[in-house]
Design a protein around this motif. Structure first.
Motif, PDB file in Angstrom:
ATOM      1  N   ASN A   1      19.706  29.948  17.498  1.00 14.72           N
ATOM      2  CA  ASN A   1      19.515  29.292  18.778  1.00 14.72           C
ATOM      3  C   ASN A   1      18.810  27.955  18.567  1.00 14.72           C
ATOM      4  O   ASN A   1      17.992  27.797  17.662  1.00 14.72           O
ATOM      5  N   PRO A   2      19.128  26.966  19.389  1.00 19.72           N
ATOM      6  CA  PRO A   2      18.597  25.610  19.153  1.00 19.72           C
ATOM      7  C   PRO A   2      17.093  25.506  19.323  1.00 19.72           C
ATOM      8  O   PRO A   2      16.515  24.493  18.933  1.00 19.72           O
ATOM      9  N   PHE A   3      16.440  26.509  19.879  1.00 13.58           N
ATOM     10  CA  PHE A   3      14.994  26.456  20.105  1.00 13.58           C
ATOM     11  C   PHE A   3      14.191  27.048  18.951  1.00 13.58           C
ATOM     12  O   PHE A   3      12.964  26.969  18.960  1.00 13.58           O
ATOM     13  N   CYS A   4      14.870  27.634  17.968  1.00 11.03           N
ATOM     14  CA  CYS A   4      14.168  28.236  16.833  1.00 11.03           C
ATOM     15  C   CYS A   4      13.476  27.133  16.034  1.00 11.03           C
ATOM     16  O   CYS A   4      14.070  26.106  15.693  1.00 11.03           O
ATOM     17  N   ARG A   5      12.205  27.348  15.732  1.00 14.40           N
ATOM     18  CA  ARG A   5      11.422  26.330  15.046  1.00 14.40           C
ATOM     19  C   ARG A   5      11.464  26.461  13.522  1.00 14.40           C
ATOM     20  O   ARG A   5      11.101  25.529  12.825  1.00 14.40           O
ATOM     21  N   PHE A   6      11.880  27.597  13.008  1.00 11.96           N
ATOM     22  CA  PHE A   6      11.852  27.830  11.563  1.00 11.96           C
ATOM     23  C   PHE A   6      13.164  27.360  10.956  1.00 11.96           C
ATOM     24  O   PHE A   6      14.023  28.144  10.555  1.00 11.96           O
ATOM     25  N   LYS A   7      13.318  26.043  10.931  1.00  9.85           N
ATOM     26  CA  LYS A   7      14.526  25.432  10.399  1.00  9.85           C
ATOM     27  C   LYS A   7      14.137  24.257   9.516  1.00  9.85           C
ATOM     28  O   LYS A   7      13.164  23.561   9.777  1.00  9.85           O
ATOM     29  N   ALA A   8      14.916  24.067   8.491  1.00 15.50           N
ATOM     30  CA  ALA A   8      14.732  22.925   7.593  1.00 15.50           C
ATOM     31  C   ALA A   8      16.075  22.603   6.975  1.00 15.50           C
ATOM     32  O   ALA A   8      17.061  23.341   7.145  1.00 15.50           O
ATOM     33  N   VAL A   9      16.114  21.500   6.282  1.00 12.77           N
ATOM     34  CA  VAL A   9      17.342  21.064   5.629  1.00 12.77           C
ATOM     35  C   VAL A   9      17.030  20.819   4.162  1.00 12.77           C
ATOM     36  O   VAL A   9      16.102  20.069   3.835  1.00 12.77           O
TER      37      VAL A   9
ATOM     38  N   ASN B   1       9.663  34.795  26.649  1.00 15.56           N
ATOM     39  CA  ASN B   1      11.013  34.487  26.177  1.00 15.56           C
ATOM     40  C   ASN B   1      11.023  33.208  25.333  1.00 15.56           C
ATOM     41  O   ASN B   1      11.755  33.108  24.339  1.00 15.56           O
ATOM     42  N   GLN B   2      10.202  32.222  25.720  1.00 13.78           N
ATOM     43  CA  GLN B   2      10.124  30.997  24.923  1.00 13.78           C
ATOM     44  C   GLN B   2       9.562  31.285  23.524  1.00 13.78           C
ATOM     45  O   GLN B   2      10.036  30.744  22.527  1.00 13.78           O
ATOM     46  N   LEU B   3       8.546  32.151  23.477  1.00 12.37           N
ATOM     47  CA  LEU B   3       7.971  32.512  22.180  1.00 12.37           C
ATOM     48  C   LEU B   3       9.006  33.213  21.300  1.00 12.37           C
ATOM     49  O   LEU B   3       9.103  32.934  20.094  1.00 12.37           O
ATOM     50  N   GLN B   4       9.792  34.108  21.918  1.00 14.47           N
ATOM     51  CA  GLN B   4      10.838  34.791  21.156  1.00 14.47           C
ATOM     52  C   GLN B   4      11.903  33.814  20.686  1.00 14.47           C
ATOM     53  O   GLN B   4      12.399  33.915  19.550  1.00 14.47           O
ATOM     54  N   ALA B   5      12.248  32.855  21.539  1.00 19.18           N
ATOM     55  CA  ALA B   5      13.251  31.859  21.154  1.00 19.18           C
ATOM     56  C   ALA B   5      12.736  30.984  20.022  1.00 19.18           C
ATOM     57  O   ALA B   5      13.472  30.651  19.087  1.00 19.18           O
ATOM     58  N   PHE B   6      11.453  30.600  20.093  1.00 23.42           N
ATOM     59  CA  PHE B   6      10.880  29.799  19.008  1.00 23.42           C
ATOM     60  C   PHE B   6      10.869  30.572  17.697  1.00 23.42           C
ATOM     61  O   PHE B   6      11.100  30.008  16.626  1.00 23.42           O
TER      62      PHE B   6
END
Length: 507
Positions: free
Chosen positions: A168-176, A142-147
């Motif tokens: 979701n706040p745990f997603c790692r594919f984010k940038a600004v 579930n953590q891997l899916q959230a990431f």
């Protein structure tokens, strides 16, 4: 009033407001609910129904081409960041939120969101689905899916699984990233329409498009649709910026405000007509107010770490023109990459056009300079021919007369010039002296290698060119003097013959 960054015209996001009624397009005051379908900016009778600027109307805002939503549905940063950058917010109405809250508006269902957070935490840390050591493996899955930002997190047999999205706040594919803020005012009336057609098709059918939009506005003769600009977008889409001019009976005209025109386009029946024309997105192009900018910067978008958001504000290269925009997921990154590539191609095309213009100007300049040099040579030849004609005319006029004092003075001056040219201390002597010094320096340089001096090749070339020009000038001057001396001798010979003839007659 809703504040939207590119809300699609075909769909409604979580932050988009309720579409206007499908009836008449009312004026600047209040309008009756029984108005027809005509498009008018007059002030109808007040029957109590809210008009354009009532409290329940929405105002759209767009960041140009496209930092709006690129798919069929808008999720908005208030409820989703997966498909685009459609911001929801500044909405005072109660909206049904299904995710972690809006960007600007307060969540309408705080308990449901609280339960969702609890379920997410349970799925990531302590699932109780199997009741043995496999739950720990499920938690890691579930953590891997959230990431990654996709999938479903199962954690309890009696509770539905948690849907993991890019928000979701745990997603790692984010940038600004940063987007340019429009600087157009509402009075400019600019509205962006994105067509699912190529730019060539739009330009070839621009007049038909203007007529179709005029029909969408009700065919009112006091309204004129104008195209401000056309720009190519990725995926064979085209952005068309329009504005509408309203003419009053007294002869004055004004632009229809962008929010008023956008509100008319957002009506259900009008939106359907625009979709039939190929419009996939409509938005206004108006500047942000200081209050809107402040509220946007103070509230991080859903799923974006406040620390990252604060750092993005600090790293903003131009806070007066750019605004931070979250990028979530590879689709959004790919979309921005396509937009960047499209803009790069447009810039390159413009540079190629400028380069061609510069090349053409250089060719014209070269041709002009050649013509000027040709005309100078022609002028010099004509001047010499004119001088020769004057000399012959003067000889004919003075034929039979003795040499006058001024002519004798001119001959003396010419002889003096010839003597100065041939004098050892003048031009020829100086040139010979300079050449002797150059030979001596070369000789001494060959004898004493340690004291050898070198002249820069460019400087030596300039000296040679200068001396060559001086030599040519002297040669030209000498030839002129020789010609003049021959003319004088001819005059003297003619005078002598005339004197002999006269002497023979008198004798």
């Amino acid at each position: 009033m809703a504040f939207n960054f590119g809300t699609p015209s075909g769909t409604s996001g979580t932050a988009a407001a309720t579409a206007a009624p499908a009836g008449g397009f009312g004026g600047f005051g209040t309008t009756s609910t029984t108005a027809g379908s005509a498009f008018s900016f007059s002030t109808p009778a007040n029957t109590g129904t809210t008009g354009f600027f009532g409290s329940t109307q929405n105002k759209g805002f767009g960041f140009g081409t496209g930092f709006g939503t690129t798919t069929g549905t808008s999720t908005g940063l208030g409820t989703g960041l997966g498909t685009g950058l459609g911001f929801g917010g500044f909405n005072t109405q109660q909206q049904q939120q299904t995710t972690l809250g809006g960007l600007f508006s307060q969540p309408a269902q705080a308990p449901a969101q609280s339960n969702q957070l609890i379920n997410t935490a349970s799925a990531l840390s302590a699932p109780t689905l199997l009741g043995d050591e496999r739950d720990a493996i499920l938690a890691k899955w579930n953590q891997l899916q959230a990431f990654w930002g996709t999938g479903k997190g199962y954690f309890n047999n009696n509770i539905p699984p948690v849907e993991f999205t890019l928000e979701n706040p745990f997603c790692r594919f984010k940038a600004v990233g940063y987007s340019c803020m429009p600087n157009n005012k509402d009075e400019d009336g600019l509205v962006v329409l994105v067509f699912n057609k190529k730019e060539t098709d739009i330009r070839s059918q621009q007049q038909q498009l203007v007529e179709s939009l005029h029909k969408v506005l009700g065919g009112n003769q006091t309204l004129t649709v104008n195209v401000e600009g056309i720009k190519t977008l990725p995926d064979d889409q085209t952005e068309v910026v329009i504005y509408v001019v309203e003419r009053s009976p007294n002869g004055t005209s004004r632009r229809v405000p962008a929010t008023t025109l956008y509100a008319h386009f957002e009506q259900t029946n009008i939106k359907t007509q625009l979709q039939q024309l190929g419009v996939t997105l409509s938005m206004t192009r108006t500047e942000l107010s200081p209050a809107q900018i402040k509220q946007l910067l103070q509230n991080p978008p859903a799923g974006v770490d406040p620390i990252i958001w604060e750092q993005a504000k600090v790293d903003n290269p131009d806070s007066e023109k750019l605004i931070p925009v979250p990028m979530v997921g590879f689709k959004e990154l790919l979309r921005r990459l396509k937009v960047q590539d499209q803009m790069t191609k447009q810039h390159q095309t413009r540079l190629d056009i400028i380069s061609e213009d510069i090349g053409e100007l250089q060719k014209n300049q070269t041709t002009t300079m050649a013509k000027i040099a040709q005309y100078k040579r022609k002028l010099m030849d004509l001047s010499h021919r004119t001088l020769q004609v004057l000399i012959k005319q003067e000889i004919q006029r003075k034929s039979g007369y003795a040499i006058q004092a001024d002519e004798e003075q001119l001959r003396v001056q010419l002889d003096t010039i010839q003597g100065e040219l041939n004098a050892p201390t003048q031009f020829k002597g100086r040139l010979n002296e300079l050449m002797s010094q150059i030979r001596m320096q070369n000789h001494f340089g060959a004898v004493k290698s340690e004291e050898r001096y070198y002249i820069d090749a460019d400087l030596l070339r300039e000296i040679k060119q200068h001396l060559k020009q001086q030599q040519e000038g002297l040669s030209h001057l000498i030839s002129i003097i020789k010609d003049d001396l021959e003319d004088i001798k001819l005059v003297e010979h003619g005078l002598n013959e005339t004197i002999h003839i006269r002497g023979g007659v008198f004798s």
